[in-house]
Design a protein around this motif. Structure first.
Motif, PDB file in Angstrom:
ATOM      1  N   PHE A  74      -1.412  -3.397   2.537  1.00 38.71           N
ATOM      2  CA  PHE A  74      -0.379  -2.667   2.232  1.00 38.71           C
ATOM      3  C   PHE A  74      -0.025  -2.700   0.392  1.00 38.71           C
ATOM      4  O   PHE A  74       0.909  -2.390   0.222  1.00 38.71           O
ATOM      5  CB  PHE A  74       1.173  -2.600   2.080  1.00 38.71           C
ATOM      6  N   TYR A  75      -1.134  -3.417  -0.593  1.00 40.78           N
ATOM      7  CA  TYR A  75      -0.673  -3.632  -1.573  1.00 40.78           C
ATOM      8  C   TYR A  75      -1.100  -2.333  -2.578  1.00 40.78           C
ATOM      9  O   TYR A  75      -2.106  -2.600  -2.240  1.00 40.78           O
ATOM     10  CB  TYR A  75      -0.871  -5.427  -2.536  1.00 40.78           C
ATOM     11  N   ARG A  76      -0.164  -2.210  -2.705  1.00 36.58           N
ATOM     12  CA  ARG A  76      -0.416  -1.606  -3.685  1.00 36.58           C
ATOM     13  C   ARG A  76      -0.216  -1.371  -5.742  1.00 36.58           C
ATOM     14  O   ARG A  76       0.658  -1.869  -5.699  1.00 36.58           O
ATOM     15  CB  ARG A  76      -0.082   0.434  -3.522  1.00 36.58           C
ATOM     16  N   VAL A  77      -0.662  -0.814  -6.894  1.00 40.69           N
ATOM     17  CA  VAL A  77      -0.836  -1.172  -7.603  1.00 40.69           C
ATOM     18  C   VAL A  77       0.777   0.430  -8.037  1.00 40.69           C
ATOM     19  O   VAL A  77       1.937   0.058  -8.702  1.00 40.69           O
ATOM     20  CB  VAL A  77      -1.833  -0.283  -9.282  1.00 40.69           C
ATOM     21  N   ASP A  78       0.381   1.219  -7.220  1.00 41.56           N
ATOM     22  CA  ASP A  78       1.259   2.421  -7.603  1.00 41.56           C
ATOM     23  C   ASP A  78       1.726   3.396  -6.577  1.00 41.56           C
ATOM     24  O   ASP A  78       0.434   3.926  -5.848  1.00 41.56           O
ATOM     25  CB  ASP A  78       0.901   3.265  -8.938  1.00 41.56           C
ATOM     26  N   ARG A  79       2.613   2.598  -5.725  1.00 46.42           N
ATOM     27  CA  ARG A  79       2.946   2.900  -4.574  1.00 46.42           C
ATOM     28  C   ARG A  79       2.846   4.423  -4.195  1.00 46.42           C
ATOM     29  O   ARG A  79       2.230   4.776  -3.501  1.00 46.42           O
ATOM     30  CB  ARG A  79       4.580   2.476  -4.112  1.00 46.42           C
ATOM     31  N   ASP A  80       3.182   5.352  -5.476  1.00 45.62           N
ATOM     32  CA  ASP A  80       3.528   6.692  -4.211  1.00 45.62           C
ATOM     33  C   ASP A  80       2.240   7.232  -5.328  1.00 45.62           C
ATOM     34  O   ASP A  80       1.415   8.592  -4.354  1.00 45.62           O
ATOM     35  CB  ASP A  80       4.652   7.263  -5.908  1.00 45.62           C
ATOM     36  N   ARG A  81       1.366   6.989  -6.391  1.00 42.93           N
ATOM     37  CA  ARG A  81       0.444   7.380  -6.827  1.00 42.93           C
ATOM     38  C   ARG A  81      -0.722   7.723  -5.679  1.00 42.93           C
ATOM     39  O   ARG A  81      -1.703   8.016  -5.301  1.00 42.93           O
ATOM     40  CB  ARG A  81      -0.224   7.032  -8.340  1.00 42.93           C
ATOM     41  N   ALA A  82      -0.574   6.309  -5.156  1.00 40.68           N
ATOM     42  CA  ALA A  82      -1.398   5.628  -3.361  1.00 40.68           C
ATOM     43  C   ALA A  82      -1.555   6.360  -3.280  1.00 40.68           C
ATOM     44  O   ALA A  82      -2.260   7.314  -2.119  1.00 40.68           O
ATOM     45  CB  ALA A  82      -1.668   4.015  -3.541  1.00 40.68           C
ATOM     46  N   ARG A  83      -0.335   6.802  -1.715  1.00 38.71           N
ATOM     47  CA  ARG A  83       0.429   7.845  -0.692  1.00 38.71           C
ATOM     48  C   ARG A  83      -0.172   9.236  -1.409  1.00 38.71           C
ATOM     49  O   ARG A  83      -0.673   9.687  -0.496  1.00 38.71           O
ATOM     50  CB  ARG A  83       1.741   7.481  -0.990  1.00 38.71           C
ATOM     51  N   GLU A  84       0.002   9.945  -2.801  1.00 35.64           N
ATOM     52  CA  GLU A  84      -0.642  11.142  -2.999  1.00 35.64           C
ATOM     53  C   GLU A  84      -1.774  11.068  -3.375  1.00 35.64           C
ATOM     54  O   GLU A  84      -2.088  12.585  -2.900  1.00 35.64           O
ATOM     55  CB  GLU A  84      -0.349  11.252  -4.599  1.00 35.64           C
ATOM     56  N   ARG A  85      -2.672  10.462  -3.525  1.00 31.50           N
ATOM     57  CA  ARG A  85      -4.096  10.463  -3.638  1.00 31.50           C
ATOM     58  C   ARG A  85      -4.436  10.042  -1.434  1.00 31.50           C
ATOM     59  O   ARG A  85      -6.471   9.776  -2.014  1.00 31.50           O
ATOM     60  CB  ARG A  85      -5.115   8.854  -3.704  1.00 31.50           C
ATOM     61  N   GLY A  86      -3.639  10.246  -0.717  1.00 28.25           N
ATOM     62  CA  GLY A  86      -4.419   9.937   0.785  1.00 28.25           C
ATOM     63  C   GLY A  86      -4.668   8.282   0.578  1.00 28.25           C
ATOM     64  O   GLY A  86      -5.602   8.292   2.032  1.00 28.25           O
ATOM     65  N   GLY A  87      -4.222   7.015  -0.074  1.00 28.29           N
ATOM     66  CA  GLY A  87      -4.836   5.787   0.654  1.00 28.29           C
ATOM     67  C   GLY A  87      -3.613   5.650   1.490  1.00 28.29           C
ATOM     68  O   GLY A  87      -2.736   5.441   1.843  1.00 28.29           O
ATOM     69  N   THR A  88      -4.115   4.769   2.720  1.00 28.51           N
ATOM     70  CA  THR A  88      -3.495   3.807   3.405  1.00 28.51           C
ATOM     71  C   THR A  88      -2.904   2.297   3.350  1.00 28.51           C
ATOM     72  O   THR A  88      -2.159   1.453   3.914  1.00 28.51           O
ATOM     73  CB  THR A  88      -4.647   3.792   4.945  1.00 28.51           C
ATOM     74  N   GLY A  89      -3.146   2.260   2.062  1.00 26.59           N
ATOM     75  CA  GLY A  89      -2.957   0.483   1.598  1.00 26.59           C
ATOM     76  C   GLY A  89      -3.812  -0.516   2.452  1.00 26.59           C
ATOM     77  O   GLY A  89      -3.555  -1.822   2.302  1.00 26.59           O
ATOM     78  N   LEU A  90      -4.831  -0.105   3.377  1.00 28.21           N
ATOM     79  CA  LEU A  90      -5.125  -1.126   4.062  1.00 28.21           C
ATOM     80  C   LEU A  90      -6.720  -1.328   3.416  1.00 28.21           C
ATOM     81  O   LEU A  90      -7.301  -1.962   3.855  1.00 28.21           O
ATOM     82  CB  LEU A  90      -5.219  -1.264   5.332  1.00 28.21           C
ATOM     83  N   GLY A  91      -7.352   0.030   2.768  1.00 25.23           N
ATOM     84  CA  GLY A  91      -8.838   0.246   2.221  1.00 25.23           C
ATOM     85  C   GLY A  91      -9.781  -1.571   2.128  1.00 25.23           C
ATOM     86  O   GLY A  91     -10.551  -2.407   2.454  1.00 25.23           O
TER      87      GLY A  91
END
Ligand code: ADP
Length: 450
Positions: A380-397
């Motif tokens: 669940f570490y993201r560089v930009d949480r909102d952007r990652a979520r917007e692009r359909g990421g789960t934070g686990l890849g």
């Protein structure tokens, strides 16, 4: 004591002159001088012999000057110098043994096991904790090779790998419920320190955490599947009163799917962490897997029209868990599509060299700033949480990709520059590589034999 040499030389010269004069009186100068020199030589040789015997036989605790050394100033002087040196070396020895005792008391009080190993891995010294944690026994085990005392194959391999960066986790040879973290450090002239720390409590907490995440994910999966099924039915219903609910139901359905992806990801990591040995291993046709992934990536790219290139060794397979590998590779390829602007270039390479097999996913997308690189593979570490979520990421890849690589004794290497792009490389060791043709012929041969 004064320097005895001038006196001795003076006496020798005086005696020589006197002997020479007597010799001249008797008209036998050279004979008298020869006898005098021979006498001197024998006298000194005798003293040397006594001195050597005195040293060889061991010096008594409080030696008074032996009789033979009292007969000459030089010999007395030598005796004095020798005794001075001896008393100084005794003092030094006492100091060193005091320091050694202090060090041994401190080392014995340490909760961690310390074992000093010789170049040939024989035990030289160990502390009290080594007896408690590793079951070493004083005196009996000194001089034995450590691998005859700690026989776990993982430890034997770790010892021969000369890996001084990582640690090895293994259970104590005398108590299975005690978990140890073992490290090696080189020191001195080809010696090594073996350090073992009791990590039973941390290990248990880690296990509780892993089980908790796995159990929660598992428990959530069934209700979510049911909710998703109902939402799908409601969304697809063409009853007129459902029309106003169509959009909210669509969103709810999307979000339940996202939650299911997250749960699947968490379960995959839990499986890799806890039951990794239970994952099915077989030869995996990576080239065809990557071809399918490239097609799926094109579909994901849609009208953003990325240029996806494949540079693949079509004969290179690896031995591993197909499901886990697919999950890792797809995360890297789909991330490249997600985080590369429209029209960007994505290259998927699959090749082998002397080190092993390598998968590389390179893009010329937005890149990752250096301060994020050390943490980017955490869950669940993201560089930009909102952007990652917007692009359909789960934070686990990337967390999944790292665990999959660990499971295959490989490494995930990330090189990235902001505004230039990223390269994600999965490096597999050589022993995991297979040649497709060899594998096919082996399979045919086995079939024929059966
Ligand atoms: P997510 O599902 O959010 O993509 P990942 O674990 O796959 O989670 O990735 C973690 C973060 O790493 C992402 O949020 C993104 O910021 C960054 N990232 C991953 N891949 C790339 C890439 N190819 N280019 C730029 N950033 C990336």
């Amino acid at each position: 004591m004064n320097n005895p040499w001038p006196g001795l030389i003076g006496r020798m010269v005086g005696s020589m002159i006197a002997v020479g004069l007597v010799g001249a009186i008797f008209n036998q100068l050279f004979l008298f001088l020869f006898i005098f020199t021979l006498g001197c030589l024998i006298w000194q040789l005798l003293h040397l012999y006594y001195l050597e015997r005195w040293l060889r036989e061991g010096i008594p605790a409080d030696p008074s000057c032996p009789r033979f050394l009292r007969s000459g100033a030089v010999w007395q002087w030598l005796y004095k110098r020798f005794m001075d040196l001896r008393s100084r070396s005794r003092k030094r020895k006492r100091k060193v043994s005091r320091i050694l005792k202090q060090f041994q008391t401190a080392a014995a009080a340490l909760p961690d096991a310390i074992v000093v190993l010789h170049e040939d891995d024989t035990v030289y010294w160990f502390n009290g904790a080594a007896q408690r944690l590793l079951g070493l026994r004083s005196v009996r085990d000194i001089g034995l090779t450590i691998t005859t005392l700690l026989r776990a194959p993982s430890f034997v391999e770790f010892l021969s790998s000369h890996n001084y960066e990582d640690s090895l986790q293994l259970s104590s040879p005398i108590n299975d419920s005690v978990m140890l973290s073992v490290r090696l450090r080189p020191y001195g002239k080809k010696r090594r320190l073996l350090l073992a720390t009791d990590i039973t409590r941390i290990h248990r907490l880690e296990q509780i955490r892993q089980d908790f995440v796995a159990n929660v994910s598992h428990e959530l999966r069934t209700p979510l599947t049911v909710i998703s099924g109902y939402l799908e039915t409601l969304r697809d219903s063409d009853h007129p009163c459902m029309e106003q609910w169509h959009l909210p139901l669509q969103r709810m359905h999307q979000q339940t799917h996202r939650m299911m992806y997250i749960i699947e990801g968490l379960l995959m990591i839990a499986r890799l962490e806890t039951h990794a040995e239970g994952l099915p291993q077989k030869p995996v046709a990576v080239p065809s897997m990557l071809a399918v992934l490239a097609e799926e990536a094109s579909t994901l790219s849609g009208d953003r029209e990325h240029c996806i290139q494949l540079e693949i060794d079509s004969q290179l397979w690896i031995y591993g868990c197909e499901q886990a590998l697919r999950s890792a590779f797809s995360n890297l390829v789909f991330n490249a599509v997600r985080y590369t602007p429209a029209g960007g270039r994505i290259i998927i390479r699959w090749y082998a060299d002397a080190q092993g097999a390598h998968l590389e996913v390179e893009d010329n997308g937005e890149g990752i700033a250096p301060q994020h690189l050390s943490r980017i593979t955490e869950r669940f570490y993201r560089v930009d949480r909102d952007r990652a979520r917007e692009r359909g990421g789960t934070g686990l890849g990337l967390a999944i990709a790292k665990h999959v690589m660990n499971h295959h004794n490989g490494k995930l290497v990330i090189v990235s520059r902001v505004g230039v792009g990223s390269l994600f490389a999965c490096d597999f060791p050589l022993e995991y590589c297979l040649q497709a043709s060899c594998w096919q012929s082996m399979k045919e041969l086995t079939q024929e034999l059966n």
